[in-house]
Design an enzyme around this catalytic site. Structure first.
Site, PDB file in Angstrom:
ATOM      1  N   TYR A 147     -22.097  -6.715  15.163  1.00  0.00           N
ATOM      2  CA  TYR A 147     -22.292  -6.789  16.615  1.00  0.00           C
ATOM      3  C   TYR A 147     -20.932  -6.803  17.288  1.00  0.00           C
ATOM      4  O   TYR A 147     -20.018  -7.494  16.863  1.00  0.00           O
ATOM      5  CB  TYR A 147     -23.052  -8.071  16.977  1.00  0.00           C
ATOM      6  CG  TYR A 147     -23.237  -8.277  18.468  1.00  0.00           C
ATOM      7  CD1 TYR A 147     -24.072  -7.433  19.210  1.00  0.00           C
ATOM      8  CD2 TYR A 147     -22.579  -9.316  19.136  1.00  0.00           C
ATOM      9  CE1 TYR A 147     -24.246  -7.624  20.578  1.00  0.00           C
ATOM     10  CE2 TYR A 147     -22.753  -9.510  20.506  1.00  0.00           C
ATOM     11  CZ  TYR A 147     -23.585  -8.665  21.217  1.00  0.00           C
ATOM     12  OH  TYR A 147     -23.758  -8.860  22.575  1.00  0.00           O
ATOM     13  N   ASP A 242     -12.876  -6.559  14.835  1.00  0.00           N
ATOM     14  CA  ASP A 242     -13.459  -7.348  15.913  1.00  0.00           C
ATOM     15  C   ASP A 242     -13.570  -8.780  15.390  1.00  0.00           C
ATOM     16  O   ASP A 242     -14.457  -9.093  14.595  1.00  0.00           O
ATOM     17  CB  ASP A 242     -14.825  -6.777  16.301  1.00  0.00           C
ATOM     18  CG  ASP A 242     -15.499  -7.616  17.384  1.00  0.00           C
ATOM     19  OD1 ASP A 242     -14.896  -8.627  17.814  1.00  0.00           O
ATOM     20  OD2 ASP A 242     -16.619  -7.258  17.782  1.00  0.00           O
ATOM     21  N   LYS A 270     -14.606 -16.006  22.119  1.00  0.00           N
ATOM     22  CA  LYS A 270     -15.190 -17.297  21.706  1.00  0.00           C
ATOM     23  C   LYS A 270     -14.150 -18.431  21.638  1.00  0.00           C
ATOM     24  O   LYS A 270     -13.782 -18.973  22.661  1.00  0.00           O
ATOM     25  CB  LYS A 270     -15.973 -17.114  20.390  1.00  0.00           C
ATOM     26  CG  LYS A 270     -17.137 -16.131  20.608  1.00  0.00           C
ATOM     27  CD  LYS A 270     -18.195 -16.129  19.536  1.00  0.00           C
ATOM     28  CE  LYS A 270     -19.405 -15.361  20.022  1.00  0.00           C
ATOM     29  NZ  LYS A 270     -19.606 -14.057  19.432  1.00  0.00           N
TER      30      LYS A 270
HETATM   31  C1  LIG Z   1     -19.798 -12.755  20.359  1.00  0.00           C
HETATM   32  C2  LIG Z   1     -19.240 -11.477  19.886  1.00  0.00           C
HETATM   33  C3  LIG Z   1     -18.951 -10.415  20.767  1.00  0.00           C
HETATM   34  C4  LIG Z   1     -19.294 -10.465  22.229  1.00  0.00           C
HETATM   35  O1  LIG Z   1     -18.579 -11.447  22.906  1.00  0.00           O
HETATM   36  P1  LIG Z   1     -19.140 -11.958  24.341  1.00  0.00           P
HETATM   37  O2  LIG Z   1     -18.118 -12.969  24.751  1.00  0.00           O
HETATM   38  O3  LIG Z   1     -20.484 -12.519  24.067  1.00  0.00           O
HETATM   39  O4  LIG Z   1     -19.171 -10.781  25.224  1.00  0.00           O
HETATM   40  C5  LIG Z   1     -18.350  -9.296  20.255  1.00  0.00           C
HETATM   41  N1  LIG Z   1     -18.036  -9.191  18.958  1.00  0.00           N
HETATM   42  C6  LIG Z   1     -18.284 -10.182  18.087  1.00  0.00           C
HETATM   43  C7  LIG Z   1     -17.888 -10.023  16.661  1.00  0.00           C
HETATM   44  C8  LIG Z   1     -18.906 -11.349  18.517  1.00  0.00           C
HETATM   45  O5  LIG Z   1     -19.181 -12.310  17.641  1.00  0.00           O
END
Ligand SMILES: *Cc1c(COP(=O)(O)O)cnc(C)c1O
Length: 433
Positions: A147, A242, A270
């Site tokens: 994701y 990511d 995060k």
């Molecule tokens: C949570 C997450 C996102 C999205 O971040 P938001 O702050 O919710 O927009 C993107 N990539 C990864 C790997 C994530 O865990």
């Protein structure tokens, strides 16, 4: 055991449904994959949260990852309160941005220059644009089960076949966007080789979660990630880690240091904001020179580098960069998970716990799981029962069996012992059915 009272939460939920689609401002909060209505949270402190009905829980969701120091950390609260006295936003640079950037860049071998955003989604979306702007190529390769936030070109899932154009996984994403994203399975070197052969010369980047942790915990072999890195280099494509969930979680330098592999661009989110909305992407000076106003890749944000959010990040990362922080947290998690594993082995339950750093995931299977396809959707019925039994015993897990759990620095032996007993009881019920 009788279910906890959710009368107040249920009342708030009835109201919220009239204001928001599904009653929530982010879909997974709606408790669609577990029993009952969502709990409305009133407050948090350390490892604990309290809902609107006054029920107390030991929290392993941690606001989906950011709260590595637990709820309402005093150092973060004090710093934020202090900075807020001077105003909340200026739309002009502040020294706080430098301070947070310095904390990150000085303690991280993988980025030389960075840009702050206000969410993980924004960070990843911008990293993709940067990769395209830098390479002059169009296609992105992503992995089924990773994701990357909710931007258009990343809301795609695999079609049938080894290497396919992505199919949109959300209404409202034009097919033409999805056509620029190739989706392949994790842990499959052949798929990578084929994807590069099929789209020769037009792959701008491969994007992977440092350690995929948004669809179960799909820990990849180092050898595989190395192959990915080498293939990118050989083909003039950038490797994007990511690390929105793994950054500052599996270690201060995230999964890149865990594997010892240098990505070309890295994204964080995060934890970096200490509980306030912050995202970030970073790379070498050379790559970052392509970002506006130095270069031609446009990216901006009214509230980017917001001083209050920076303050929270500074307070959090100062603690995280202290000697021994991760060793202690990771050792505590390992001991917790090992005790759970022993119980499961002793009882012979069909359940595996995957773990890395302070992340853990319960998979109701005995197989090794490395790809999205390895996860059996019918096993989620067992999670559903466990989730209800845990709530009834004062333990809060994220409301989906595909979500990982987090141990925070604020969880002490007391909470972890209590959680273990509750989990044992919950599992006994799951497997008695
Ligand atoms: C949570 C997450 C996102 C999205 O971040 P938001 O702050 O919710 O927009 C993107 N990539 C990864 C790997 C994530 O865990």
């Amino acid at each position: 055991m009788q279910d906890i009272s959710r009368a107040k939460s249920a009342e708030l939920y009835e109201k919220s449904k009239t204001y928001f689609p599904g009653g929530v401002n982010s879909p997974v909060r709606a408790f669609k994959s577990v029993y009952g209505t969502p709990l409305f949270i009133q407050k948090g402190d350390g490892p604990y949260i309290w809902d609107a009905d006054g029920n107390q829980f030991i929290d392993f969701c941690a606001s989906w990852g950011p709260l590595i120091l637990g709820h309402n950390n005093a150092k973060i609260r004090e710093k934020v309160t202090e900075v807020m006295q001077n105003g909340m936003s200026f739309g002009a640079p502040t020294a706080l941005e430098n301070e947070l950037a310095e904390l990150i860049i000085k303690n991280n071998r993988f980025v030389e220059k960075i840009r702050f955003t206000s969410s993980g989604t924004e960070a990843v979306m911008s990293a993709i644009r940067l990769a395209r702007g830098y390479t002059g190529k169009n296609k992105i390769i992503k992995f089924e089960g990773c994701y990357h936030g909710h931007s258009d070109s990343l809301l795609v899932k695999a079609g049938s076949g080894l290497v396919t154009f992505g199919e949109t996984s959300s209404a409202g994403v034009p097919k033409a966007f999805a056509d620029e994203t190739i989706v392949i399975a994790l842990n499959d070197k052949q798929a990578i080789t084929e994807a590069f052969a099929q789209f020769k010369g037009d792959v701008a980047a491969v994007i992977i979660e440092g350690i995929p942790a948004n669809n179960g915990l799909l820990i990849q072999d180092k050898d595989y990630v190395e192959f990915l890195s080498e293939t990118c280099t050989a083909n003039g494509a950038l490797l994007i880690f990511d690390e929105v969930i793994t950054g500052f979680r599996v270690g201060f330098e995230g999964a890149a240091a865990y594997y010892g592999i240098k990505p070309d661009i890295v994204t964080y989110g995060k934890i970096i904001g200490g509980g306030l909305p912050v995202g970030m992407y970073g790379a070498s000076n050379e790559i970052m020179a392509h970002i506006s106003p130095d270069g031609g890749v446009y990216q901006a944000g009214t509230l980017s580098g917001n001083p209050v959010a920076m303050a929270a990040g500074i307070a959090a990362l100062t603690i995280l960069s202290s000697e021994g922080f991760y060793e202690a947290l990771n050792a505590k998690t390992e001991a917790f998970v090992n005790d759970l594993k022993s119980y499961i082995a002793e009882k012979g339950y069909e359940l595996k716990i995957f773990t890395v750093g302070s992340i853990f995931w319960f998979a109701f299977t005995t197989k090794d799981i490395k790809t999205a396809e390895d996860i059996d959707p019918t096993s989620m019925e067992k999670f559903k029962i466990m989730h209800r039994e845990l709530l009834n015993r004062g333990i809060y897990f994220g409301p989906s069996g595909y979500e990982v759990g987090f141990v925070s620095a604020s969880h002490t032996k007391v909470e972890l012992e209590k959680a273990k007993s509750a989990i044992f009881e919950a599992l006994d019920i799951v497997f008695a059915n």
